[in-house]
Structures are given as C-alpha cells and as structure tokens.
Design a protein around this motif. Sequence first.
Motif, PDB file in Angstrom:
ATOM      1  N   LYS A  53     183.597  93.476  33.302  1.00 17.65           N
ATOM      2  CA  LYS A  53     183.419  94.276  34.515  1.00 17.65           C
ATOM      3  C   LYS A  53     182.919  95.667  34.157  1.00 17.65           C
ATOM      4  CE  LYS A  53     186.815  96.003  37.173  1.00 17.65           C
ATOM      5  NZ  LYS A  53     187.901  96.118  38.188  1.00 17.65           N
ATOM      6  N   GLU A  54     183.390  96.204  33.056  1.00 17.47           N
ATOM      7  CA  GLU A  54     182.943  97.522  32.626  1.00 17.47           C
ATOM      8  C   GLU A  54     181.449  97.531  32.328  1.00 17.47           C
ATOM      9  OE1 GLU A  54     183.657 100.804  29.039  1.00 17.47           O
ATOM     10  OE2 GLU A  54     185.011  99.105  29.249  1.00 17.47           O
ATOM     11  N   ASP A  55     180.972  96.480  31.649  1.00 19.34           N
ATOM     12  CA  ASP A  55     179.534  96.393  31.361  1.00 19.34           C
ATOM     13  C   ASP A  55     178.725  96.311  32.650  1.00 19.34           C
ATOM     14  OD1 ASP A  55     179.406  96.387  28.456  1.00 19.34           O
ATOM     15  OD2 ASP A  55     180.450  94.474  28.567  1.00 19.34           O
ATOM     16  N   LEU A  56     179.259  95.586  33.626  1.00 18.50           N
ATOM     17  CA  LEU A  56     178.592  95.498  34.924  1.00 18.50           C
ATOM     18  C   LEU A  56     178.510  96.876  35.582  1.00 18.50           C
ATOM     19  CD1 LEU A  56     179.735  92.375  36.994  1.00 18.50           C
ATOM     20  CD2 LEU A  56     177.429  93.328  36.847  1.00 18.50           C
ATOM     21  N   ALA A  57     179.624  97.594  35.565  1.00 17.81           N
ATOM     22  CA  ALA A  57     179.664  98.910  36.184  1.00 17.81           C
ATOM     23  C   ALA A  57     178.701  99.867  35.493  1.00 17.81           C
ATOM     24  CB  ALA A  57     181.084  99.466  36.147  1.00 17.81           C
ATOM     25  N   LEU A  58     178.650  99.818  34.175  1.00 13.45           N
ATOM     26  CA  LEU A  58     177.740 100.697  33.437  1.00 13.45           C
ATOM     27  C   LEU A  58     176.285 100.381  33.757  1.00 13.45           C
ATOM     28  CD1 LEU A  58     179.564 100.782  29.979  1.00 13.45           C
ATOM     29  CD2 LEU A  58     179.333 102.671  31.613  1.00 13.45           C
ATOM     30  N   ALA A  59     175.976  99.102  33.955  1.00 10.65           N
ATOM     31  CA  ALA A  59     174.611  98.716  34.316  1.00 10.65           C
ATOM     32  C   ALA A  59     174.260  99.233  35.705  1.00 10.65           C
ATOM     33  CB  ALA A  59     174.457  97.199  34.261  1.00 10.65           C
ATOM     34  N   VAL A  60     175.228  99.200  36.614  1.00  6.68           N
ATOM     35  CA  VAL A  60     174.995  99.732  37.959  1.00  6.68           C
ATOM     36  C   VAL A  60     174.776 101.241  37.879  1.00  6.68           C
ATOM     37  CG1 VAL A  60     176.026 100.121  40.228  1.00  6.68           C
ATOM     38  CG2 VAL A  60     176.238  97.890  39.136  1.00  6.68           C
ATOM     39  N   ILE A  61     175.568 101.937  37.090  1.00  5.37           N
ATOM     40  CA  ILE A  61     175.395 103.381  36.916  1.00  5.37           C
ATOM     41  C   ILE A  61     174.020 103.688  36.326  1.00  5.37           C
ATOM     42  CG2 ILE A  61     176.185 105.381  35.587  1.00  5.37           C
ATOM     43  CD1 ILE A  61     179.033 104.328  35.911  1.00  5.37           C
ATOM     44  N   ASP A  62     173.596 102.889  35.361  1.00 12.89           N
ATOM     45  CA  ASP A  62     172.292 103.107  34.732  1.00 12.89           C
ATOM     46  C   ASP A  62     171.145 102.990  35.731  1.00 12.89           C
ATOM     47  OD1 ASP A  62     173.384 103.577  32.263  1.00 12.89           O
ATOM     48  OD2 ASP A  62     173.041 101.543  31.500  1.00 12.89           O
ATOM     49  N   ALA A  63     171.359 102.220  36.791  1.00 12.99           N
ATOM     50  CA  ALA A  63     170.309 102.060  37.796  1.00 12.99           C
ATOM     51  C   ALA A  63     169.954 103.386  38.437  1.00 12.99           C
ATOM     52  CB  ALA A  63     170.747 101.057  38.863  1.00 12.99           C
ATOM     53  N   GLN A  64     170.928 104.296  38.525  1.00 12.18           N
ATOM     54  CA  GLN A  64     170.655 105.611  39.096  1.00 12.18           C
ATOM     55  C   GLN A  64     169.732 106.415  38.180  1.00 12.18           C
ATOM     56  OE1 GLN A  64     173.130 109.488  40.825  1.00 12.18           O
ATOM     57  NE2 GLN A  64     174.234 107.614  40.316  1.00 12.18           N
ATOM     58  N   HIS A  92     166.907 109.105  51.356  1.00  9.41           N
ATOM     59  CA  HIS A  92     166.323 107.914  51.979  1.00  9.41           C
ATOM     60  C   HIS A  92     166.731 106.649  51.228  1.00  9.41           C
ATOM     61  CE1 HIS A  92     163.402 105.188  53.761  1.00  9.41           C
ATOM     62  NE2 HIS A  92     162.946 104.906  52.555  1.00  9.41           N
ATOM     63  N   GLN A  93     166.664 106.689  49.903  1.00 10.34           N
ATOM     64  CA  GLN A  93     166.988 105.502  49.105  1.00 10.34           C
ATOM     65  C   GLN A  93     168.442 105.079  49.260  1.00 10.34           C
ATOM     66  OE1 GLN A  93     165.568 107.010  45.267  1.00 10.34           O
ATOM     67  NE2 GLN A  93     164.075 105.353  45.221  1.00 10.34           N
ATOM     68  N   LEU A  94     169.332 106.032  49.442  1.00 11.08           N
ATOM     69  CA  LEU A  94     170.744 105.690  49.599  1.00 11.08           C
ATOM     70  C   LEU A  94     170.994 104.862  50.852  1.00 11.08           C
ATOM     71  CD1 LEU A  94     172.543 108.956  48.439  1.00 11.08           C
ATOM     72  CD2 LEU A  94     172.774 106.683  47.428  1.00 11.08           C
ATOM     73  N   LEU A  95     170.091 104.946  51.821  1.00 11.40           N
ATOM     74  CA  LEU A  95     170.239 104.156  53.044  1.00 11.40           C
ATOM     75  C   LEU A  95     169.705 102.737  52.889  1.00 11.40           C
ATOM     76  CD1 LEU A  95     169.180 106.810  55.720  1.00 11.40           C
ATOM     77  CD2 LEU A  95     171.500 106.124  55.060  1.00 11.40           C
ATOM     78  N   ASP A  97     169.003 101.134  49.511  1.00 13.34           N
ATOM     79  CA  ASP A  97     169.159 100.543  48.191  1.00 13.34           C
ATOM     80  C   ASP A  97     170.640 100.358  47.852  1.00 13.34           C
ATOM     81  OD1 ASP A  97     169.247  99.867  45.504  1.00 13.34           O
ATOM     82  OD2 ASP A  97     167.621 101.213  44.932  1.00 13.34           O
ATOM     83  N   PRO A  98     171.170  99.126  47.921  1.00 11.33           N
ATOM     84  CA  PRO A  98     172.595  98.909  47.653  1.00 11.33           C
ATOM     85  C   PRO A  98     172.996  99.197  46.212  1.00 11.33           C
ATOM     86  CG  PRO A  98     171.444  96.810  47.894  1.00 11.33           C
ATOM     87  CD  PRO A  98     170.485  97.875  48.305  1.00 11.33           C
ATOM     88  N   VAL A  99     172.086  98.987  45.266  1.00  9.04           N
ATOM     89  CA  VAL A  99     172.415  99.263  43.866  1.00  9.04           C
ATOM     90  C   VAL A  99     172.604 100.764  43.661  1.00  9.04           C
ATOM     91  CG1 VAL A  99     171.649  99.088  41.471  1.00  9.04           C
ATOM     92  CG2 VAL A  99     171.214  97.202  43.050  1.00  9.04           C
TER      93      VAL A  99
END
Length: 221
Positions: A53-64, A92-95, A97-99
């Motif tokens: 789960k941590e690796d998943l979260a870090l990948a989501v953070i990296d998307a930013q 605009h993207q925050l509205l 882009d779910p990632v």
Amino acid sequence: MAKQDRAIRTRQTILEAAAVVFDERGYDAATINEILARAEVTKGALYFHFPSKEDLALAVIDAQAEATSALLDLPGGCRMQRLVDLGMVFAHQLLVDPVLRGSVRLTMEHGSAALLHRSGPFTGWIELHTRLLAEGKERGEVLPDVVPVEVAELLVGAFGGINALSQSVSDRADLERRAIVLYEHLMPSIAVPAVLARLDMAPGRGARALALATLEPVGAA
C-alpha cells in the motif's frame, strides 16, 4: 508489445483506483481490498505492479510531480503569466483528475501518511515558482525588491491553504474563484505595472491555458 501495453493499462487502472480510494478515505482507512474492488483486478496483478500500500501511495504522490513537470509546457513567453497559469491550471486539474486529487490528499494528510516521503511535490512547486520568478526578474517583469524563493514559498503555501479551505467548504467547487482572488491580491506586489495590466486571471483561464499547452508546446522562449 500488446502484452506490454496491457500491463501499462493495468498499472494505470490500479493507480487511478488507488487515488480515488486514498482521496475518499485517506491513507490509514484505505484498504487493498477496496482498491482491488474499484480497479477490478486480481491481487496478484496489483502486487505485481505495487508491492505494498505504501508503494501505491508513493506512486500516487509522484503523479503530482509529473503534473508539475508538464506545466513547464504552458504557452506564452511572459513568465508572470506562466506563474499565474500554474495555479489556475492546477485548480482546473483538481476538478477533473482523480489521481491528482488523491496525490494532494496524501501530500496534505497527517497520521500514518506522514511517514511517506511527501515533500517532493512541495519542493517541485517551489522550485518551479522560484525559477519563473527569477526569469521574470531578469526579463524586467518582476518588481526589484522581490526575492524569488521567498515569494515562491509564499505562493505555494497560500495556494495549499485555499485548496484546503475550498475542499472543506465546497468540495473545490469554488477553488478557481479563490485562486483568482489570491492572484488578484498578490500579483500587484510581484509584477511590474505594465506586466500586471496584461495578465489573464479571468475565470476559465486554467482550462484555456491547458488547452493551449497541448497545441503549442513551449520552447526556451
């Protein structure tokens, strides 16, 4: 090649599902089973791409961070317009882009998520703002007493604040308006009058700038 393409699509599906769950539930409350159910993939497929789960979260953070890098291609030579566009496009993207929303939730969250390496997005935003302010100063767009890194930190911190406020009171429905108000108040103390008069901070600027960026990649101008 088809197998590789399928693996890329599966990874993206998992990433998007995880971002939605993290955004809705937070890091601590999110479970792998919820992510699996939303992604509609097997546990084996998930763990093939993300060991934990941590690796998943870090990948989501990296998307930013990836989104931040993409903003380097915003159109136009005026550095102060690009500075404004950073926030307007991000709002605009925050509205849409779910990632990105999941990434922001993890970046701002306390609790166990604090153990994640969350400073990357903030550092990236500050560096990009500092760069544009420094370039703007060299081009005569910025007032002489502006210290780029100090103003960059102020802008990034202020935007984080209005984002948190907007999310709390309107689920970000008024984020663009709050961003406009922020820039209308701060840019007069940053940009020289001639540049300030030309800045586009009108509603819809984020979507317009993003559309232009996909059509007119910016070079070194």
